[in-house]
Design a protein around this motif. Structure first.
Motif, PDB file in Angstrom:
ATOM      1  N   ARG A  39       0.829  -1.215   0.000  1.00  0.00           N
ATOM      2  CA  ARG A  39       0.000   0.000   0.000  1.00  0.00           C
ATOM      3  C   ARG A  39       0.857   1.255   0.000  1.00  0.00           C
ATOM      4  NH1 ARG A  39      -5.062  -0.398   3.882  1.00  0.00           N
ATOM      5  NH2 ARG A  39      -6.162   0.643   2.208  1.00  0.00           N
ATOM      6  N   ASP A  40       1.973   1.233   0.748  1.00  0.00           N
ATOM      7  CA  ASP A  40       2.855   2.397   0.768  1.00  0.00           C
ATOM      8  C   ASP A  40       3.472   2.626  -0.611  1.00  0.00           C
ATOM      9  OD1 ASP A  40       2.181   2.583   3.419  1.00  0.00           O
ATOM     10  OD2 ASP A  40       4.166   2.088   4.193  1.00  0.00           O
ATOM     11  N   MET A  41       3.821   1.554  -1.302  1.00  0.00           N
ATOM     12  CA  MET A  41       4.361   1.700  -2.659  1.00  0.00           C
ATOM     13  C   MET A  41       3.293   2.213  -3.618  1.00  0.00           C
ATOM     14  SD  MET A  41       7.521   1.329  -2.714  1.00  0.00           S
ATOM     15  CE  MET A  41       7.737   1.329  -4.476  1.00  0.00           C
ATOM     16  N   ARG A  42       2.061   1.735  -3.459  1.00  0.00           N
ATOM     17  CA  ARG A  42       0.974   2.254  -4.292  1.00  0.00           C
ATOM     18  C   ARG A  42       0.780   3.745  -4.038  1.00  0.00           C
ATOM     19  NH1 ARG A  42      -4.076  -1.482  -3.557  1.00  0.00           N
ATOM     20  NH2 ARG A  42      -2.839  -2.192  -1.843  1.00  0.00           N
ATOM     21  N   ALA A  43       0.900   4.145  -2.778  1.00  0.00           N
ATOM     22  CA  ALA A  43       0.785   5.567  -2.450  1.00  0.00           C
ATOM     23  C   ALA A  43       1.889   6.354  -3.142  1.00  0.00           C
ATOM     24  CB  ALA A  43       0.832   5.780  -0.938  1.00  0.00           C
ATOM     25  N   ALA A  44       3.120   5.851  -3.073  1.00  0.00           N
ATOM     26  CA  ALA A  44       4.237   6.527  -3.739  1.00  0.00           C
ATOM     27  C   ALA A  44       3.998   6.623  -5.237  1.00  0.00           C
ATOM     28  CB  ALA A  44       5.546   5.784  -3.453  1.00  0.00           C
ATOM     29  N   GLN A  45       3.536   5.546  -5.821  1.00  0.00           N
ATOM     30  CA  GLN A  45       3.313   5.529  -7.266  1.00  0.00           C
ATOM     31  C   GLN A  45       2.146   6.420  -7.693  1.00  0.00           C
ATOM     32  OE1 GLN A  45       2.957   1.301  -7.671  1.00  0.00           O
ATOM     33  NE2 GLN A  45       5.141   1.029  -8.010  1.00  0.00           N
ATOM     34  N   SER A  46       1.251   6.731  -6.770  1.00  0.00           N
ATOM     35  CA  SER A  46       0.095   7.562  -7.100  1.00  0.00           C
ATOM     36  C   SER A  46       0.370   9.063  -7.009  1.00  0.00           C
ATOM     37  CB  SER A  46      -1.088   7.217  -6.194  1.00  0.00           C
ATOM     38  OG  SER A  46      -0.900   7.726  -4.879  1.00  0.00           O
ATOM     39  N   VAL A  47       1.519   9.435  -6.467  1.00  0.00           N
ATOM     40  CA  VAL A  47       1.810  10.857  -6.246  1.00  0.00           C
ATOM     41  C   VAL A  47       1.780  11.670  -7.550  1.00  0.00           C
ATOM     42  CG1 VAL A  47       3.526  12.520  -5.406  1.00  0.00           C
ATOM     43  CG2 VAL A  47       3.010  10.478  -4.068  1.00  0.00           C
ATOM     44  N   PRO A  48       2.415  11.232  -8.640  1.00  0.00           N
ATOM     45  CA  PRO A  48       2.358  12.043  -9.872  1.00  0.00           C
ATOM     46  C   PRO A  48       0.933  12.243 -10.406  1.00  0.00           C
ATOM     47  CG  PRO A  48       4.172  10.490  -9.997  1.00  0.00           C
ATOM     48  CD  PRO A  48       3.356  10.110  -8.789  1.00  0.00           C
ATOM     49  N   ALA A  49       0.102  11.204 -10.340  1.00  0.00           N
ATOM     50  CA  ALA A  49      -1.282  11.343 -10.803  1.00  0.00           C
ATOM     51  C   ALA A  49      -2.065  12.294  -9.906  1.00  0.00           C
ATOM     52  CB  ALA A  49      -1.965   9.981 -10.862  1.00  0.00           C
ATOM     53  N   CYS A  50      -1.806  12.231  -8.607  1.00  0.00           N
ATOM     54  CA  CYS A  50      -2.439  13.150  -7.661  1.00  0.00           C
ATOM     55  C   CYS A  50      -2.027  14.585  -7.979  1.00  0.00           C
ATOM     56  CB  CYS A  50      -2.065  12.756  -6.234  1.00  0.00           C
ATOM     57  SG  CYS A  50      -2.740  13.833  -4.957  1.00  0.00           S
ATOM     58  N   ASP A  51      -0.751  14.761  -8.249  1.00  0.00           N
ATOM     59  CA  ASP A  51      -0.216  16.077  -8.612  1.00  0.00           C
ATOM     60  C   ASP A  51      -0.926  16.617  -9.848  1.00  0.00           C
ATOM     61  OD1 ASP A  51       1.402  18.345  -8.863  1.00  0.00           O
ATOM     62  OD2 ASP A  51       3.160  17.222  -9.539  1.00  0.00           O
ATOM     63  N   ALA A  52      -1.000  15.806 -10.892  1.00  0.00           N
ATOM     64  CA  ALA A  52      -1.631  16.247 -12.141  1.00  0.00           C
ATOM     65  C   ALA A  52      -3.105  16.599 -11.928  1.00  0.00           C
ATOM     66  CB  ALA A  52      -1.480  15.162 -13.206  1.00  0.00           C
ATOM     67  N   ALA A  53      -3.812  15.783 -11.164  1.00  0.00           N
ATOM     68  CA  ALA A  53      -5.235  16.049 -10.897  1.00  0.00           C
ATOM     69  C   ALA A  53      -5.415  17.323 -10.086  1.00  0.00           C
ATOM     70  CB  ALA A  53      -5.860  14.860 -10.169  1.00  0.00           C
ATOM     71  N   ALA A  54      -4.545  17.540  -9.105  1.00  0.00           N
ATOM     72  CA  ALA A  54      -4.641  18.738  -8.273  1.00  0.00           C
ATOM     73  C   ALA A  54      -4.351  19.994  -9.082  1.00  0.00           C
ATOM     74  CB  ALA A  54      -3.694  18.641  -7.080  1.00  0.00           C
ATOM     75  N   VAL A  55      -3.362  19.933  -9.953  1.00  0.00           N
ATOM     76  CA  VAL A  55      -3.046  21.088 -10.805  1.00  0.00           C
ATOM     77  C   VAL A  55      -4.211  21.378 -11.743  1.00  0.00           C
ATOM     78  CG1 VAL A  55      -1.543  21.882 -12.686  1.00  0.00           C
ATOM     79  CG2 VAL A  55      -0.545  20.839 -10.645  1.00  0.00           C
ATOM     80  N   MET A  56      -4.774  20.343 -12.355  1.00  0.00           N
ATOM     81  CA  MET A  56      -5.918  20.530 -13.249  1.00  0.00           C
ATOM     82  C   MET A  56      -7.108  21.133 -12.499  1.00  0.00           C
ATOM     83  SD  MET A  56      -9.159  19.087 -14.101  1.00  0.00           S
ATOM     84  CE  MET A  56      -9.065  17.630 -13.104  1.00  0.00           C
ATOM     85  N   ALA A  57      -7.382  20.620 -11.325  1.00  0.00           N
ATOM     86  CA  ALA A  57      -8.507  21.130 -10.543  1.00  0.00           C
ATOM     87  C   ALA A  57      -8.276  22.576 -10.119  1.00  0.00           C
ATOM     88  CB  ALA A  57      -8.730  20.247  -9.321  1.00  0.00           C
ATOM     89  N   SER A  58      -7.048  22.901  -9.779  1.00  0.00           N
ATOM     90  CA  SER A  58      -6.720  24.277  -9.431  1.00  0.00           C
ATOM     91  C   SER A  58      -6.997  25.211 -10.602  1.00  0.00           C
ATOM     92  CB  SER A  58      -5.250  24.354  -9.014  1.00  0.00           C
ATOM     93  OG  SER A  58      -4.888  25.667  -8.704  1.00  0.00           O
TER      94      SER A  58
END
Length: 127
Positions: free
Chosen positions: A100-119
């Motif tokens: 789960r921790d590795m999945r969290a690490a791997q999800s960071v770039p997608a989270c970043d992209a979604a947050a920037v788009m939403a902003s």
């Protein structure tokens, strides 16, 4: 969550899983998951998505039927679920769960992209 704690969590997950891999940030920069730079990046993304979700919550109070705002909120929530679950687990004193921790690490770039788009969606509304 503090930077040293995030670094230790991702470093431990990388070591325990035997993975010393790297990921590309939303901007395309490659960072090793077990590096301090990745921990800094993850911390920045975590804070950004929190700020964006706060802004979306206020915007949706004023414009509850705005499909663009609703879609942006859903995209951030979906893309950032792993890092948010990691943060909650750590706040509650949960143990390390390597996969789960590795999945969290791997999800960071997608989270970043979604947050920037939403902003950008929030800004486009003049909010």
């Amino acid at each position: 969550m503090s930077k040293p704690l995030i670094f230790l969590l991702f470093f431990a997950a990388a070591v325990l899983s035997g993975c010393a891999g790297s990921l590309a940030t939303a901007d395309g920069e490659r960072l090793r998951i077990s590096s301090a730079e990745f921990a800094d990046y993850a911390e920045q993304v975590f804070r950004l998505q929190n700020e964006v979700l706060d802004a979306l919550a206020f915007a949706l109070d004023d414009y509850p039927d705005d499909i663009g705002l609703l879609n942006a909120e859903e995209a951030v929530l979906e893309a950032c679920v792993e890092i948010n679950e990691l943060a909650v687990r750590r706040q509650r004193g949960g143990g390390t769960r390597v996969v789960r921790d590795m999945r969290a690490a791997q999800s960071v770039p997608a989270c970043d992209a979604a947050a920037v788009m939403a902003s950008e969606v929030v800004r486009s509304r003049g909010l």
